[in-house]
Design a protein around this motif. Structure first.
Motif, PDB file in Angstrom:
ATOM      1  N   GLN A   2     -17.770   2.521  -3.444  1.00  0.00           N
ATOM      2  CA  GLN A   2     -18.835   2.063  -2.567  1.00  0.00           C
ATOM      3  C   GLN A   2     -18.102   0.969  -1.568  1.00  0.00           C
ATOM      4  O   GLN A   2     -16.847   0.528  -2.155  1.00  0.00           O
ATOM      5  CB  GLN A   2     -19.822   1.225  -3.439  1.00  0.00           C
ATOM      6  N   ILE A   3     -18.554   0.662  -0.852  1.00  0.00           N
ATOM      7  CA  ILE A   3     -18.030  -0.334   0.489  1.00  0.00           C
ATOM      8  C   ILE A   3     -17.660  -1.727  -0.534  1.00  0.00           C
ATOM      9  O   ILE A   3     -16.639  -2.014   0.219  1.00  0.00           O
ATOM     10  CB  ILE A   3     -19.231  -0.465   1.481  1.00  0.00           C
ATOM     11  N   GLY A   4     -18.230  -2.254  -1.244  1.00  0.00           N
ATOM     12  CA  GLY A   4     -17.741  -3.323  -1.736  1.00  0.00           C
ATOM     13  C   GLY A   4     -16.329  -3.215  -2.529  1.00  0.00           C
ATOM     14  O   GLY A   4     -15.742  -4.227  -2.457  1.00  0.00           O
ATOM     15  N   ALA A   7     -13.755  -2.826   0.128  1.00  0.00           N
ATOM     16  CA  ALA A   7     -13.754  -4.115   0.617  1.00  0.00           C
ATOM     17  C   ALA A   7     -12.405  -4.993  -0.215  1.00  0.00           C
ATOM     18  O   ALA A   7     -11.573  -5.466   0.204  1.00  0.00           O
ATOM     19  CB  ALA A   7     -14.866  -4.733   1.005  1.00  0.00           C
ATOM     20  N   SER A  13     -13.260  -6.949   5.460  1.00  0.00           N
ATOM     21  CA  SER A  13     -14.634  -7.258   5.229  1.00  0.00           C
ATOM     22  C   SER A  13     -15.501  -5.874   5.381  1.00  0.00           C
ATOM     23  O   SER A  13     -15.048  -4.908   5.872  1.00  0.00           O
ATOM     24  CB  SER A  13     -15.250  -8.272   6.355  1.00  0.00           C
ATOM     25  N   ARG A  14     -16.635  -5.850   4.650  1.00  0.00           N
ATOM     26  CA  ARG A  14     -17.668  -4.846   4.823  1.00  0.00           C
ATOM     27  C   ARG A  14     -17.758  -4.568   6.392  1.00  0.00           C
ATOM     28  O   ARG A  14     -17.919  -3.261   6.820  1.00  0.00           O
ATOM     29  CB  ARG A  14     -18.781  -5.102   4.163  1.00  0.00           C
ATOM     30  N   ASP A  15     -18.040  -5.436   7.238  1.00  0.00           N
ATOM     31  CA  ASP A  15     -18.458  -5.400   8.482  1.00  0.00           C
ATOM     32  C   ASP A  15     -17.137  -4.698   9.191  1.00  0.00           C
ATOM     33  O   ASP A  15     -17.218  -3.674  10.063  1.00  0.00           O
ATOM     34  CB  ASP A  15     -18.388  -6.777   9.339  1.00  0.00           C
ATOM     35  N   ARG A  18     -17.435  -0.923   8.203  1.00  0.00           N
ATOM     36  CA  ARG A  18     -18.403  -0.228   8.886  1.00  0.00           C
ATOM     37  C   ARG A  18     -18.018  -0.071  10.286  1.00  0.00           C
ATOM     38  O   ARG A  18     -18.107   0.998  10.948  1.00  0.00           O
ATOM     39  CB  ARG A  18     -19.597  -1.154   9.064  1.00  0.00           C
TER      40      ARG A  18
END
Length: 125
Positions: A2-4, A7, A13-15, A18
């Motif tokens: 998952q994204i976390g 990261a 960062s998640r941003d 994305r």
């Protein structure tokens, strides 16, 4: 992954993740609950992006090299070598320009300040 988790594994960062996904630099599958699910290879790919950026490549240049991922290793190596040589030539041009500017600044500093065209004009008393 998952994204976390991605990261944390990459230090991005998640941003940023994305943003890379929006640009097409990173691909995530969507699970049934809508969460992004990244392959474990994404960690290596993101390391490549970070190294390429540290070497002076822009995201646009990195994006242009995306087809290399599907190319045979021998072909990818040759194209990468050419890209690195081009980047090296660009860096050399920048160094030459900076050396020229440095020389000009040293010349100006070695002149007497009264003769310097950039010297501020004294205010009238």
């Amino acid at each position: 992954m998952q994204i976390g988790e991605l990261a944390e594994a990459t230090g991005l960062s998640r941003d940023t993740l994305r943003y890379y996904e929006k640009r097409g630099l990173l691909v995530a599958r969507r699970s049934t609950n809508g969460y992004r699910d990244y392959p474990t290879e994404a960690v290596d790919w993101l390391r490549y992006i970070r190294i390429a950026q540290a070497l002076g490549f822009t995201l646009q240049e990195i994006e242009a090299d995306l087809p290399l991922l599907a190319a045979p290793v021998e072909q990818s190596a040759a194209v990468l070598r050419t890209a690195l040589q081009a980047k090296l030539a660009e860096i050399d041009r920048r160094i030459d320009g900076l050396q020229s500017l440095r020389g000009e600044l040293l010349h100006r500093l070695s002149e007497r300040m009264e003769d310097c065209p950039l010297r501020p004009v004294a205010a009238a008393a």
